[in-house]
Enzyme design. Structure first.
Site, PDB file in Angstrom:
ATOM      1  N   SER A  29      25.844  -4.497  13.132  1.00 11.37           N
ATOM      2  CA  SER A  29      25.869  -3.313  13.988  1.00 11.37           C
ATOM      3  C   SER A  29      25.887  -3.600  15.485  1.00 11.37           C
ATOM      4  CB  SER A  29      24.649  -2.434  13.676  1.00 11.37           C
ATOM      5  OG  SER A  29      23.450  -3.167  13.830  1.00 11.37           O
ATOM      6  N   CYS A  30      25.865  -4.867  15.903  1.00  8.73           N
ATOM      7  CA  CYS A  30      25.828  -5.166  17.333  1.00  8.73           C
ATOM      8  C   CYS A  30      27.125  -4.714  18.015  1.00  8.73           C
ATOM      9  CB  CYS A  30      25.626  -6.652  17.574  1.00  8.73           C
ATOM     10  SG  CYS A  30      25.576  -7.078  19.332  1.00  8.73           S
TER      11      CYS A  30
END
Length: 240
Positions: A29-30
């Site tokens: 999810s970065c």
């Protein structure tokens, strides 16, 4: 989604354990830089690659899930220069948004994941970590009440220093004393049972209105709404 290579995963786990590492977090999810290289959020937001992230992660031998990361956003536009902000040499790129407005979104995601885990997985074998502006003991308690085993702090420490963690722990202890809880497990997931559907809320509200009508108190039907008394009439329909 292609079948994952179970043997490869097991080999990776064996190698990690041999190095003495207690946990390995795989970040899907970065938003910072990694999507441009087909990693991070580029993986987590591709349904063909990941389907429903939390469920697939647990089915793929992960022992736990952390939710949520920052949310992809554009912070704003400078109306004098017409450049996006924050600005680096006149240019910008979408990045991760945190701050207090993320907290309610994180609570909803943790609640949804916790309910899914409770119905589909062995909770003794899997864990859930809540993330999303945890700055007070109350913030931590909310995540735990929604089923989180642990919480994580990042932005709060960056803004206020490591002393925030001690203050958070003391506030969480005060919350537990107020309710006579002796451990986290005494209240973990305690609020999950109070979430229902919109249709059920309407049914419950109608039943409550009928009860109030019987004793002639509060708003008794939709035709009783008035313009000037809107605030008090709305409050009469809500109970905690």
């Amino acid at each position: 989604m292609e079948e994952y290579d179970k043997a490869a995963w097991e080999e990776l786990i064996d190698r990690v354990e041999q190095t003495g590492i207690d946990a390995l977090e795989i970040n899907f999810s970065c938003p910072h830089g990694m999507p441009e290289r087909k990693m991070g959020a580029a993986v987590g937001q591709d349904c063909a690659l990941l389907e429903e992230p939390a469920r697939v992660a647990l089915l793929s031998l992960c022992e736990g899930v952390s939710a949520i990361n920052t949310i992809m956003s554009v912070m704003g536009i400078n109306l004098k220069t017409l450049r996006p902000e924050p600005c680096v040499e006149g240019y910008s790129t979408p990045g991760g948004y945190s701050s207090k407005s993320v907290h309610p979104i994180a609570l909803e995601k943790v609640m949804s994941i916790a309910k899914m885990m409770k119905s589909e997985f062995d909770l003794d074998q899997h864990s859930l970590s809540g993330i999303g502006v945890v700055e007070t003991g109350g913030d931590a308690a909310e995540f735990i009440l929604l089923g989180a085993n642990t919480v994580q702090v990042c932005t709060g420490v960056m803004m206020h220093g490591y002393g925030l963690v001690k203050k958070l722990c003391e506030e969480l202890k005060d919350f537990m004393k107020m309710h006579n809880f002796s451990s986290i497990e005494d209240f973990r997931g305690a609020s999950l049972e109070y979430f229902t559907t919109h249709m059920d809320l309407v049914r419950r509200q109608q039943e409550a209105m009928q009860q109030r009508k019987a004793i002639k108190t509060g708003l008794q039907s939709d035709k009783d709404w008035t313009g000037d008394g809107f605030v008090k009439e709305s409050e009469s329909m809500v109970s905690n």
